[in-house]
Every structure is written in C-alpha cells, then in structure tokens.
Write a protein that holds these residues in place. Sequence first.
Motif, PDB file in Angstrom:
ATOM      1  N   LEU A 179       0.704  -1.235   0.043  1.00  0.00           N
ATOM      2  CA  LEU A 179      -0.120   0.022   0.234  1.00  0.00           C
ATOM      3  C   LEU A 179       0.763   1.352   0.015  1.00  0.00           C
ATOM      4  N   GLU A 180       1.945   1.138   0.543  1.00  0.00           N
ATOM      5  CA  GLU A 180       3.047   2.351   0.438  1.00  0.00           C
ATOM      6  C   GLU A 180       3.511   2.542  -0.882  1.00  0.00           C
ATOM      7  N   ARG A 181       3.637   1.643  -1.767  1.00  0.00           N
ATOM      8  CA  ARG A 181       4.364   1.868  -3.090  1.00  0.00           C
ATOM      9  C   ARG A 181       3.426   1.798  -4.443  1.00  0.00           C
ATOM     10  N   GLU A 182       2.173   1.426  -3.951  1.00  0.00           N
ATOM     11  CA  GLU A 182       1.202   1.452  -5.376  1.00  0.00           C
ATOM     12  C   GLU A 182      -0.010   2.058  -5.055  1.00  0.00           C
ATOM     13  N   PRO A 183      -0.774   2.577  -6.107  1.00  0.00           N
ATOM     14  CA  PRO A 183      -2.258   2.953  -5.953  1.00  0.00           C
ATOM     15  C   PRO A 183      -3.022   2.080  -5.480  1.00  0.00           C
ATOM     16  N   LEU A 184      -3.945   2.586  -4.864  1.00  0.00           N
ATOM     17  CA  LEU A 184      -5.101   1.703  -4.328  1.00  0.00           C
ATOM     18  C   LEU A 184      -5.804   0.754  -5.291  1.00  0.00           C
ATOM     19  N   VAL A 198      -5.655  -0.554   4.820  1.00  0.00           N
ATOM     20  CA  VAL A 198      -6.310   0.121   3.544  1.00  0.00           C
ATOM     21  C   VAL A 198      -7.046   1.324   3.745  1.00  0.00           C
ATOM     22  N   ARG A 199      -7.879   1.439   4.779  1.00  0.00           N
ATOM     23  CA  ARG A 199      -8.477   2.600   5.233  1.00  0.00           C
ATOM     24  C   ARG A 199      -7.307   3.797   5.163  1.00  0.00           C
ATOM     25  N   VAL A 200      -6.452   3.599   5.833  1.00  0.00           N
ATOM     26  CA  VAL A 200      -5.485   4.813   5.960  1.00  0.00           C
ATOM     27  C   VAL A 200      -5.069   4.998   4.482  1.00  0.00           C
ATOM     28  N   ALA A 201      -4.696   4.055   3.809  1.00  0.00           N
ATOM     29  CA  ALA A 201      -4.052   4.314   2.495  1.00  0.00           C
ATOM     30  C   ALA A 201      -5.455   4.883   1.346  1.00  0.00           C
ATOM     31  N   ALA A 202      -6.484   4.479   1.669  1.00  0.00           N
ATOM     32  CA  ALA A 202      -7.821   5.128   1.117  1.00  0.00           C
ATOM     33  C   ALA A 202      -7.600   6.790   1.277  1.00  0.00           C
ATOM     34  N   ARG A 203      -7.703   6.997   2.499  1.00  0.00           N
ATOM     35  CA  ARG A 203      -7.848   8.465   2.877  1.00  0.00           C
ATOM     36  C   ARG A 203      -6.486   9.174   2.459  1.00  0.00           C
ATOM     37  N   ALA A 204      -5.331   8.583   2.283  1.00  0.00           N
ATOM     38  CA  ALA A 204      -4.026   9.317   1.892  1.00  0.00           C
ATOM     39  C   ALA A 204      -4.257   9.468   0.010  1.00  0.00           C
ATOM     40  N   GLN A 205      -5.213   8.674  -0.291  1.00  0.00           N
ATOM     41  CA  GLN A 205      -5.294   8.756  -1.659  1.00  0.00           C
ATOM     42  C   GLN A 205      -6.494   9.461  -2.184  1.00  0.00           C
ATOM     43  N   GLY A 206      -7.014  10.122  -1.260  1.00  0.00           N
ATOM     44  CA  GLY A 206      -8.291  10.981  -1.604  1.00  0.00           C
ATOM     45  C   GLY A 206      -9.505  10.282  -1.596  1.00  0.00           C
ATOM     46  N   VAL A 207     -10.059   9.197  -1.042  1.00  0.00           N
ATOM     47  CA  VAL A 207     -11.094   8.464  -0.783  1.00  0.00           C
ATOM     48  C   VAL A 207     -11.624   9.142   0.445  1.00  0.00           C
ATOM     49  N   ALA A 208     -12.534   9.826   0.232  1.00  0.00           N
ATOM     50  CA  ALA A 208     -13.246  10.506   1.534  1.00  0.00           C
ATOM     51  C   ALA A 208     -14.735  10.102   1.880  1.00  0.00           C
ATOM     52  N   GLU A 209     -15.250   9.168   1.116  1.00  0.00           N
ATOM     53  CA  GLU A 209     -16.590   8.702   1.547  1.00  0.00           C
ATOM     54  C   GLU A 209     -16.313   7.030   1.867  1.00  0.00           C
ATOM     55  N   ALA A 232     -18.132  12.498  -2.625  1.00  0.00           N
ATOM     56  CA  ALA A 232     -16.833  12.534  -3.021  1.00  0.00           C
ATOM     57  C   ALA A 232     -16.540  11.804  -4.366  1.00  0.00           C
ATOM     58  N   SER A 233     -15.591  12.011  -5.123  1.00  0.00           N
ATOM     59  CA  SER A 233     -15.314  11.399  -6.313  1.00  0.00           C
ATOM     60  C   SER A 233     -14.779   9.897  -6.036  1.00  0.00           C
ATOM     61  N   ARG A 234     -14.379   9.498  -5.024  1.00  0.00           N
ATOM     62  CA  ARG A 234     -14.125   7.936  -4.774  1.00  0.00           C
ATOM     63  C   ARG A 234     -14.597   7.421  -3.386  1.00  0.00           C
ATOM     64  N   ARG A 235     -15.036   6.325  -3.298  1.00  0.00           N
ATOM     65  CA  ARG A 235     -15.416   5.804  -2.129  1.00  0.00           C
ATOM     66  C   ARG A 235     -14.846   4.500  -1.745  1.00  0.00           C
ATOM     67  N   PRO A 295     -15.989  -0.254 -10.738  1.00  0.00           N
ATOM     68  CA  PRO A 295     -16.272   1.026 -11.026  1.00  0.00           C
ATOM     69  C   PRO A 295     -14.926   1.815 -10.657  1.00  0.00           C
ATOM     70  N   ALA A 296     -14.519   2.937 -11.426  1.00  0.00           N
ATOM     71  CA  ALA A 296     -13.617   3.680 -11.244  1.00  0.00           C
ATOM     72  C   ALA A 296     -13.280   4.460  -9.876  1.00  0.00           C
ATOM     73  N   ASP A 297     -14.711   4.719  -9.232  1.00  0.00           N
ATOM     74  CA  ASP A 297     -14.765   5.545  -8.122  1.00  0.00           C
ATOM     75  C   ASP A 297     -14.942   4.551  -6.892  1.00  0.00           C
ATOM     76  N   VAL A 298     -14.849   3.356  -7.034  1.00  0.00           N
ATOM     77  CA  VAL A 298     -15.265   2.493  -5.767  1.00  0.00           C
ATOM     78  C   VAL A 298     -13.934   1.566  -5.750  1.00  0.00           C
ATOM     79  N   THR A 299     -13.749   1.482  -4.189  1.00  0.00           N
ATOM     80  CA  THR A 299     -12.554   0.629  -3.968  1.00  0.00           C
ATOM     81  C   THR A 299     -13.609  -0.557  -2.831  1.00  0.00           C
ATOM     82  N   LEU A 300     -13.593  -1.961  -3.040  1.00  0.00           N
ATOM     83  CA  LEU A 300     -14.099  -2.883  -2.189  1.00  0.00           C
ATOM     84  C   LEU A 300     -13.230  -3.379  -0.950  1.00  0.00           C
TER      85      LEU A 300
END
Length: 348
Positions: free
Chosen positions: A12-17, A38-49, A76-79, A106-111
């Motif tokens: 998670l420290e070296r790759e996009p979500l 995963v949650r911390v990486a998501a917030r760091a990469q702009g996932v606000a929802e 938000a643009s990503r969830r 979907p481009a805006d969702v991480t499961l």
Amino acid sequence: MELTPERLVAQLEREPLRPAYLVAGPEPLRVLEAADAVRVAARAQGVAEREVFEQEGRDVDWNALEATFRAPSLFASRRLVEVRLPTTKPGKEGAQVIAGFCADPPADVTLLVTGGEWSRQHGGKWSEAIASVGHVVVAWQVKPHELEGWIEARLRSRKVLADRAAVQQLAERVDGNLLAAAQEVDKLALLAEGQTLDAERMQALVADAARFDVFRLLDAAMNGQAAQAVRMLAGLRAEGEAVPALMGMVVMELARAASLAQVQARGGNVAAEFKAQRIWDARQAGYRRALQRHPAPRWERFVAEAGRVDRIAKGRGRWGQDPTDAWLALERLLVAVADARAGALLAA
C-alpha cells in the motif's frame, strides 16, 4: 495475489489503491490492522466517503450493495465500500455480487471485504475475482515459534531496539496474546528512550502481560480454547484469586452471549445487538464462534450454571457442598462453553 498483513502494508505504501481487497483470518489483531491499513491508504489517496455493509440477521443486503456499486457518489469522487463477513462466507448471491464487481470495477469504488475465518473451503471464484484485480490478505495466527520474530519486527517498526534475551522475555510474558504484545510494544516505544533494551531493562519496563486475568480467561472460552482456559483458571487460583471475584464478569459475559443467541435464533440484527451490548469489533469474532457452537437454550443454561457456581463459592450451595468445589464447577462450565462436546460436564 495472496499476501500477509505485513506485506500488504508495504504494498500500500508503494502502489495506487487497487479496486478490491479481501482481508480474513483467525487472528483478530492482524485482520483489524490490515483493514485499517487499507482505510489509511484510501484516505491518503483522496477517498473521502466510506460505506459499511454488515450481516443483518442471516445475510448482507446484497441488492443494496450491488446498487451502491453502481450509484454515483453523493459527496466525493471516490468511495471505500466495506463488507464485513464474520464467517467469510458470502453465499451464492454474495459471491455473484462480489465477482460481478470485480469483473467490471467502477473507477470510483474500492471494495474491502473482511472476515474472521479462512481456509480453502472459504475461497472460491469470488475470492479469485478479488485476487485478479486486487489482493487477498490472510491473517493466520502467529505460531509459537514465530512469536519472537513477530515481536522483534513490531519493535523495529516502532523504532525500539532490543536484544534477543529481551525479545524472548517479552514473548514469554505475553504468552501468545498478540493484543497484549502490541500494547506492550507501544508502551516500550514511549519508555525506551532510544536505549537498546536488555532482559533486565525489559523486565523493569514491561508489566507481566502473561498474568491470567479474567478477561483473557473468558476470551479463551469464547474462542473454543478449552485447554488454555483450564490453564488460565489454574493460574488465577495459584495467584490467590477467589471465585466470587471472578463470577461477576463471568455472569455478565455469558448473559451477553445468551442475549446475542436469542437475537440470532429469531433472525434478528446481531450486528445491532453487538452495538447495544457495547462489544468491540475486536472481540466480536470470538462471540460469533461461540454462538456457532451452542444454540440459544444452552446459553441460558450456562448463565444458570454460573449462578450455581457463585452460590457454591459463597457457601450457599447444596447442603454439605465444600466451597472449594467452586473451582471445579467453574472449570467445567468454561470447558463446556469452549467445547460443544463437553456439555455432559455440567451438573444435571
């Protein structure tokens, strides 16, 4: 690709979500920390929802989850969408929904799917689909011979230096309890003051986390660890504890389990009952395992038996009953809770 929790953090420290993650296994602390990563990486990469789906009654509302995947974000643009499966078994419908998501994420969702159990029988096309677009992370229990290495790595991650004797002493004190080990390491990070810890310094700084307290005793019983519960109870007795001092917590925990079992038996919202009973996420896996072992009426019997043990301990049992029998009665009760086959140990 299957990863350990520690390798996931490095990834998670070296790759996009990635579009999907599955974090599951029998070690609650490692599951919790990997999911948090995963949650911390998501917030760091702009996932606000963030949206969370938990089992309500017998299953997740898979239709609502599928609709969420396709719905546009409101704020938000990503969830990040989390699905919590204590048994890590989504069933046929859930497997189809998860596999469908992974086929065209979907481009805006991480499961993020989390679970408290894992084996070959748990996996299938749905977990393979997650692996094809993301990561499967299995949090196995740390084996006794691995514990020192786990502690040493955790000390390094907190910038604490310790020699081999000190690490060995800490491993002996926490007695396989990763949560206790993690708490001690965090404390050492504050107290070590940049010094390399030897065995003497470790002994001075670390509380005896291997001490057999009633909380860990009950956790062992709930998690099905009968032998460990017996050993812990013997430790409490050797330390001079009295049975009446233990029974308040024993009765409370068994009553909680009985209440959860009643909700589960009538198909109610067990997740809501966990919240009502103020049972933390980290402890819920143990309760769920225990609820799988025993039906609701047996939990009522356990509560009644705990009352009987308390009466014996206070000298109010059957005429002529020695109060020291309370230790044996309590041991039999805890073994029966831990092992469904041990019901015959309880008094008729």
